[in-house]
Design a protein around this motif. Structure first.
Motif, PDB file in Angstrom:
ATOM      1  N   ARG A  92      -5.760  -1.621   0.161  1.00 34.47           N
ATOM      2  CA  ARG A  92      -4.980  -2.847   0.126  1.00 34.47           C
ATOM      3  C   ARG A  92      -4.195  -2.871  -1.172  1.00 34.47           C
ATOM      4  N   VAL A  93      -2.993  -3.390  -1.097  1.00 33.98           N
ATOM      5  CA  VAL A  93      -2.121  -3.413  -2.275  1.00 33.98           C
ATOM      6  C   VAL A  93      -2.774  -4.203  -3.412  1.00 33.98           C
ATOM      7  N   ASN A  94      -3.570  -5.193  -3.079  1.00 32.46           N
ATOM      8  CA  ASN A  94      -4.239  -6.023  -4.090  1.00 32.46           C
ATOM      9  C   ASN A  94      -5.058  -5.192  -5.070  1.00 32.46           C
ATOM     10  N   GLU A  95      -5.764  -4.152  -4.534  1.00 36.38           N
ATOM     11  CA  GLU A  95      -6.630  -3.370  -5.402  1.00 36.38           C
ATOM     12  C   GLU A  95      -5.929  -2.167  -6.010  1.00 36.38           C
ATOM     13  N   GLU A  99       2.479   1.117  -5.810  1.00 37.09           N
ATOM     14  CA  GLU A  99       2.892   2.511  -5.967  1.00 37.09           C
ATOM     15  C   GLU A  99       1.870   3.463  -5.357  1.00 37.09           C
ATOM     16  N   ARG A 100       0.565   3.235  -5.650  1.00 36.95           N
ATOM     17  CA  ARG A 100      -0.479   4.127  -5.136  1.00 36.95           C
ATOM     18  C   ARG A 100      -0.575   4.011  -3.610  1.00 36.95           C
ATOM     19  N   LEU A 101      -0.384   2.807  -3.088  1.00 35.67           N
ATOM     20  CA  LEU A 101      -0.441   2.633  -1.636  1.00 35.67           C
ATOM     21  C   LEU A 101       0.721   3.359  -0.978  1.00 35.67           C
ATOM     22  N   SER A 102       1.869   3.264  -1.622  1.00 37.97           N
ATOM     23  CA  SER A 102       3.061   3.901  -1.078  1.00 37.97           C
ATOM     24  C   SER A 102       2.916   5.420  -1.084  1.00 37.97           C
TER      25      SER A 102
END
Length: 516
Positions: A92-95, A99-102
């Motif tokens: 989840r983008v929250n954690e 950038e890492r999610l992308s």
RNA sequence: GGUCGACUAGCUCAAUGGCAGAGCAACUGACUCUUAAUCAGUGGGUUGAGGGUUCAAGUCCCUCGUCGAUCACCA
């Protein structure tokens, strides 16, 4: 030079992009605290102890191969698979940040190895999942794995879509087959278990495991065509062994009373669903035992292996239940042939009279051959297919069994049996001939019988005779194809399904790699 | 070695002798609890290889290759 297809080129570009972003696609070290199965089990246990205000907390770092991804913008679900099974990841983008999610969504693919650390949780639909706080790429896959997806139906059954099924590709690229087909991994785990249970059984019965030469100056112990090779420095013609028999029996001369070997035999003959040019053989020899004792050891050993692997001494093979529970049926060859053909081989003491009896029944036996081969023909043609449940077929004609001892008072018949299951031969054993003068005469007789058939000609092993002249204890010997046992215990029709790398004709790729 | 069958996109498979297609995978975009995720769009082919017949061949014919089934061989 490897050529890349369009899908692979895209992944190569991703590797560059990762490096540009400071991410090493093939880092040297990895870390993991739990397997998928361990993490799930630990979380389930923690849930039981949890209470209001005291939730289950299990931190875990997992490592495995990405098998599926589902990106939903600011959320991504993925499944990774390790040696223990699959587990879902939740990013989840929250954690982990945009950038890492992308990077995960854009630059990682199915087939890549990653490690992920986080906290175990349950999703709204109840699946135990790792809520990922950080992840690390462990190894980028350039070639896409043969895609396959599992669909879990409402009733819980799993349907696999677009699985890797091409039999040729599966055999040629076993690595890809193993990577995407868990059932294939399971087959080879079973195979390993079979081999180790055979070993344990023999070790527990005071057998000594030994290793004998694979490269032999003289081949023997079976009637088969050998592979030949050459030692350059010694200028010596050598053969790859076709059996272990003559070396193992030399050891009995040396006072090793019970020996066995599990290893590879090589036979330069046809390839079929039950023949591979190299195959795994188990042979054992026990001093002071005869073929009746070997029958008992055999049924106990095979039942033990079946029990260890499948938890029962029964197994379903190609739609029919096979029951390995001892004792197995014992069928005398003379009686068996009489039952299925009405021919009494004891009433035909030579090849001529037997051929006559067979022709009288309207069958088509081979011509100009020995009595033993005629009997072999009757067994193979009419008796073998009827032997579905484990059966010891015993008392063989002497002239196709040059290493077996005659039955006292019956010079035409030897104390030999073969174990048949599901209509094919599983093992072969006899009371071993230990009379050196008789053995020498049998070798010479074999030589005379097969002068016309040069390729089947047995070489006279003088060193083996010399060993026998020192004195060999009476003993019972046994040989079994481990691949065939594995086929039976894993319900596989083809030997290729139980060999990791079965023999295949060279394809274009391997031909290109060869140096001229 | 004989006979029969198969070979089409990365994978699984379609396509009366008449424009080579679908699902998944891939690429672009949307989407904060999905699970074959979904939705919109895009790219992807020497139809195993070579020859032949035909206005036209994935399709028909021949040769070859590989795999599979079966027979032969194989203690």
């Amino acid at each position: 030079m490897t050529e890349f297809n369009s899908l692979e080129k895209i992944r190569l570009e991703k590797i560059s992009e990762l490096r540009d972003a400071g991410i090493e696609p093939y880092p040297t070290r990895a870390k993991r605290t739990h397997t998928a199965a361990q993490a799930i089990a630990e979380f389930e246990a923690a849930e039981k102890n949890a209470s209001e205000g005291n939730p289950a907390v299990v931190n875990a770092t997992l490592a495995g191969r990405i098998r599926a991804t589902r990106s939903m913008g600011k959320l991504t679900f993925a499944h990774i698979e390790d040696g223990s099974g699959k587990i879902q990841l939740f990013l989840r983008v929250n954690e982990i940040g945009q950038e890492r999610l992308s990077i995960f969504d854009r630059l990682l693919d199915i087939g890549d190895f990653i490690q992920a650390e986080g906290v175990m949780m349950r999703t709204r639909t109840g699946e135990i999942t790792l809520h990922v706080h950080d992840y690390t790429l462990l190894a980028k896959a350039v070639s896409p794995l043969p895609a396959s997806k599992d669909e879990t139906l409402a009733d819980g059954t799993v349907v696999r879509h677009a699985a890797l099924e091409g039999q040729e590709l599966r055999a040629r690229q076993r690595y890809a087959d193993l990577a995407v087909n868990p059932a294939v991994r399971e087959t080879f785990r079973k195979r390993a278990k079979i081999v180790s249970s055979l070993r344990r059984f023999l070790d527990d019965h005071d057998f000594l495991e030994v290793e004998t030469p694979i490269l032999q100056p003289i081949y023997g112990g079976a009637n088969a065509k050998p592979f030949t090779t050459y030692h350059n420095q010694l200028k010596q013609q050598l053969y790859l062994r076709i059996s272990f028999e003559l070396y193992l029996k030399r050891l009995l001369v040396g006072n090793l009373e019970r020996v066995y070997e599990i290893g590879r035999d090589f036979r330069n003959e046809g390839v079929s669903y039950k023949h591979n040019p190299e195959f795994t053989q188990l042979e054992f020899y026990a001093a002071y035992a005869d073929y009746l004792k070997v029958m008992e050891l055999t049924e106990e050993m095979v039942a033990f292996a079946c029990q260890e692997v499948n938890g029962t001494t029964r197994v379903m093979y190609q739609g029919q239940e096979i029951d390995f529970t001892p004792p197995w049926r014992r069928l005398e060859m003379r009686q068996g042939i009489l039952d299925v053909t009405g021919i009494d081989i004891s009433a035909a003491p030579d090849a001529e009279s037997l051929a006559k009896a067979i022709l009288a029944k309207g069958y088509n036996p081979p011509v100009n051959t020995t009595r033993g081969k005629l009997i072999d023909y009757l067994v193979g043609e009419y008796l073998e297919p009827t032997l579905i449940q484990p059966t010891f077929l015993y008392n063989y004609p002497r002239d196709i069994s040059p290493l077996a001892k005659s039955i006292p008072g019956d010079p035409l018949t030897v104390e030999r049996f073969e174990g048949y299951v599901a209509g094919f031969e599983l093992c072969n054993a006899f009371t071993e001939l230990n009379d050196p003068l008789d053995q020498e005469e049998r070798f010479l007789q074999m030589g005379r019988d097969y002068t016309a058939d040069e390729e089947e000609h047995n070489l006279l092993d003088e060193d083996y005779l010399r060993a026998m002249y020192y004195g060999m204890p009476p003993n019972g010997g046994f040989g079994m194809g481990v691949d065939r046992l594995t086929m039976l215990l894993t319900d596989k029709h083809s030997i290729r399904e139980v060999l990791l790398f079965p023999h295949l004709r060279s394809d274009e790729q391997t031909q290109e790699g060869g140096e001229i």
